[in-house]
Scaffold this motif. Structure first.
Motif, short mmCIF file in Angstrom:
data_model
loop_
_atom_site.label_atom_id
_atom_site.label_comp_id
_atom_site.label_asym_id
_atom_site.label_seq_id
_atom_site.Cartn_x
_atom_site.Cartn_y
_atom_site.Cartn_z
N CYS A 160 -16.16 65.22 15.22
CA CYS A 160 -16.13 65.30 13.76
C CYS A 160 -15.84 66.74 13.32
CB CYS A 160 -17.47 64.83 13.18
SG CYS A 160 -17.58 65.10 11.40
N CYS B 234 -23.33 65.63 6.32
CA CYS B 234 -22.19 64.89 6.84
C CYS B 234 -22.55 63.43 7.05
CB CYS B 234 -21.70 65.51 8.16
SG CYS B 234 -20.22 64.69 8.75
N CYS C 165 -20.74 61.09 8.55
CA CYS C 165 -19.78 60.49 9.48
C CYS C 165 -20.44 59.39 10.31
CB CYS C 165 -19.17 61.56 10.38
SG CYS C 165 -20.32 62.23 11.59
N CYS D 279 -19.26 68.08 11.18
CA CYS D 279 -20.57 68.33 11.80
C CYS D 279 -20.48 68.46 13.31
CB CYS D 279 -21.57 67.24 11.42
SG CYS D 279 -21.27 65.67 12.25
ZN ZN Z 1 -19.83 64.45 10.94
#
Ligand code: ZN
Length: 102
Positions: free
Chosen positions: A76, A43, A45, A79
């Motif tokens: 998120c 991920c 993010c 994750c």
């Molecule tokens: Zn994430």
């Protein structure tokens, strides 16, 4: 939070099937460790990406997002990392993106 997600994946892959049916299944436990690492870094993010995701909703209805408060907590979806967004940061982000367009 990211660690928690990685641990959860490792746990679920380790408990699938019947562990003691075949001797060769010992190898599956080693594979689970490698998988854990892959997911942990998958991920991408960031605080900025979460801001961008919330921005359209905030522009349309600021009170619907923040209500009477000055900050919200966003998680998120991939994750489960937690981000703390303030109304001030949200407005600054919108002001910044507005300059570039239109
Ligand atoms: Zn994430």
């Amino acid at each position: 939070m990211r660690c928690w997600w990685a641990i959860r994946i490792a746990t679920s892959s380790g408990s699938t099937g019947s562990p003691r049916r075949h001797p060769g299944l010992e190898e599956a436990e080693t594979l689970a460790k490698i998988e854990q690492r892959l997911y942990r870094w998958h991920c991408g993010c960031s605080h900025q990406k979460i801001l961008a995701a919330i921005a359209p909703a905030f522009r349309a209805d600021p009170e619907g997002i923040f209500g009477a408060g000055e900050s919200i907590r966003v998680q998120c979806p991939r994750c489960a990392a937690a981000y703390h967004l303030t109304r001030e940061a949200m407005e600054a982000y919108l002001a910044h993106t507005h300059k570039g367009g239109a």
